[in-house]
Write a protein that holds these residues in place. Structure first.
Motif, PDB file in Angstrom:
ATOM      1  N   ALA A 243       0.817  -1.217   0.000  1.00 43.43           N
ATOM      2  CA  ALA A 243       0.000   0.000   0.000  1.00 43.43           C
ATOM      3  C   ALA A 243       0.849   1.265   0.000  1.00 43.43           C
ATOM      4  N   PHE A 244       1.876   1.290   0.835  1.00 39.81           N
ATOM      5  CA  PHE A 244       2.640   2.523   1.006  1.00 39.81           C
ATOM      6  C   PHE A 244       3.818   2.645   0.038  1.00 39.81           C
ATOM      7  N   ALA A 245       4.589   1.565  -0.145  1.00 40.32           N
ATOM      8  CA  ALA A 245       5.797   1.649  -0.973  1.00 40.32           C
ATOM      9  C   ALA A 245       5.512   1.520  -2.464  1.00 40.32           C
ATOM     10  N   ILE A 246       4.526   0.695  -2.807  1.00 42.05           N
ATOM     11  CA  ILE A 246       4.238   0.487  -4.232  1.00 42.05           C
ATOM     12  C   ILE A 246       3.196   1.481  -4.746  1.00 42.05           C
ATOM     13  N   VAL A 247       2.110   1.668  -3.986  1.00 47.05           N
ATOM     14  CA  VAL A 247       0.994   2.494  -4.466  1.00 47.05           C
ATOM     15  C   VAL A 247       1.158   3.968  -4.089  1.00 47.05           C
ATOM     16  N   LEU A 248       1.200   4.255  -2.789  1.00 48.66           N
ATOM     17  CA  LEU A 248       1.196   5.658  -2.356  1.00 48.66           C
ATOM     18  C   LEU A 248       2.492   6.392  -2.700  1.00 48.66           C
TER      19      LEU A 248
ATOM     20  N   PRO B 143       3.860  10.849  -5.326  1.00 49.89           N
ATOM     21  CA  PRO B 143       4.822  11.965  -5.393  1.00 49.89           C
ATOM     22  C   PRO B 143       5.959  11.706  -6.376  1.00 49.89           C
ATOM     23  N   LYS B 144       6.341  10.429  -6.543  1.00 49.98           N
ATOM     24  CA  LYS B 144       7.400  10.110  -7.498  1.00 49.98           C
ATOM     25  C   LYS B 144       7.010  10.505  -8.920  1.00 49.98           C
TER      26      LYS B 144
ATOM     27  N   ALA C 148      11.375   6.944   0.171  1.00 52.99           N
ATOM     28  CA  ALA C 148      11.331   5.535   0.573  1.00 52.99           C
ATOM     29  C   ALA C 148      11.271   5.423   2.087  1.00 52.99           C
ATOM     30  N   GLY C 149      12.128   6.173   2.780  1.00 54.35           N
ATOM     31  CA  GLY C 149      12.130   6.121   4.239  1.00 54.35           C
ATOM     32  C   GLY C 149      10.818   6.600   4.834  1.00 54.35           C
ATOM     33  N   LEU C 150      10.308   7.700   4.325  1.00 57.71           N
ATOM     34  CA  LEU C 150       9.076   8.281   4.859  1.00 57.71           C
ATOM     35  C   LEU C 150       7.884   7.347   4.686  1.00 57.71           C
ATOM     36  N   PHE C 151       7.689   6.840   3.479  1.00 55.96           N
ATOM     37  CA  PHE C 151       6.512   6.015   3.217  1.00 55.96           C
ATOM     38  C   PHE C 151       6.612   4.650   3.883  1.00 55.96           C
ATOM     39  N   GLU C 152       7.783   4.035   3.858  1.00 54.73           N
ATOM     40  CA  GLU C 152       7.885   2.687   4.429  1.00 54.73           C
ATOM     41  C   GLU C 152       7.840   2.703   5.956  1.00 54.73           C
TER      42      GLU C 152
END
Length: 292
Positions: free
Chosen positions: A52-57, A61-62, A91-95
């Motif tokens: 949910a967070f690393a792949i989708v969300l 912003p990327k 990466a750090g923020l979302f994961e």
């Protein structure tokens, strides 16, 4: 056009990729949860958190920041350190936010410290599967097409629609032909480093989510994750040119994060006490069970 036949050595590398991607994360998660008698659903929620967070969300912003069709994207893509830091920070923020969200919302009642490792195995395990299985299956299909002599037809059909895509297919064919098991060992080494960070940060964020006054450990995990990812970014942008040197630095940094987390894990109580609201809910449930 004739394409170089994919050798048995290259096929072995592809099978290594598929085998590691499929079996190692599953076996690690099953063994851990069985030995520690922890809930396997925590592993699944770790996987869901990554998806949910690393792949989708994170892709949202990327799509804006790394898009050269806008002024922001052009600036980021033309300034290496900006590209490295922003990519690593996202990466750090979302994961790490995924970990914190799952701990606080999805499994807030799970207080045993094994929960942190189970989550990390699911989060990092799905990343391994996502990278290795998607890439491995694609490479295997292309290798079969090349060795059967059908790949040229695929390239010709693609060229009729998109010349650039056809050129990319040709490059993939050349890459596959050059695969060696030693190349795959480097990728596996990199994934081991990544898994240490995932489990380490899962422990750090768990402590921040469960202990009063330790909320600062959540942003600490973001910074640690970002720092390790910056090393990979330095290789991508040419600041580090030797892949073995890069992976050695990443491994050392990941090991430090993991060792710090293990120290924290050892000091953790076996299970955190329920907070006052949860104690009251439990007391009311016990009264209802007694028919009072």
């Amino acid at each position: 056009m004739e394409y170089e036949v994919i050798s048995s050595q290259a096929m072995a590398a592809i099978y290594m990729m598929l085998g590691f991607g499929l079996f190692v994360p599953l076996i690690a998660a099953i063994v851990w949860t069985k030995v520690k008698k922890d809930k396997f659903t925590t592993v699944l929620l770790g996987a869901a958190g990554f998806a949910a967070f690393a792949i989708v969300l994170e892709a949202i912003p990327k799509a804006l920041i790394f898009n050269t069709s806008n002024s922001l994207g052009r600036y980021v893509m033309s300034h290496n350190w900006t590209y490295i830091i922003i990519g690593a920070l996202l990466a750090g923020l979302f994961e790490e936010t995924a970990r914190f969200f799952v701990y606080k919302v999805m499994i807030k009642s799970r207080k045993n410290k094994e929960t942190a490792v189970s989550y990390g195995l699911g989060h990092g395990g799905l990343e391994i599967m996502y990278l290795f299985l998607s890439g491995g299956v694609t490479y295997l299909l292309y290798a079969i097409l090349i060795n059967s002599g059908s790949f040229g037809d695929v390239v010709a059909q693609t060229a009729a629609l998109d010349a650039n895509a056809a050129e990319e297919l040709k490059m993939v064919a050349s890459t596959i032909a050059g695969f060696k098991p030693s190349d795959m060992m480097v990728s596996i080494w990199e994934r081991i480093s990544a898994m240490m960070v995932h489990i380490g940060c899962s422990i750090i964020v768990f402590k921040g989510a469960r202990e009063n006054g330790k909320l600062w450990m959540y942003p600490l995990a973001i910074l640690l994750h970002t720092a390790v990812d910056c090393i990979a970014g330095m290789y991508q942008t040419g600041y580090i040119t030797d892949v073995y040197v890069c992976e050695a630095i990443i491994f050392a940094a990941s090991l430090m994060v993991f060792a710090f987390a293990v120290f924290i894990y050892i000091k953790m109580p076996a299970s955190y006490d329920l907070d006052e609201d949860e104690k009251e809910e439990k007391r009311l449930e016990d009264i209802k069970k007694l028919g009072m």
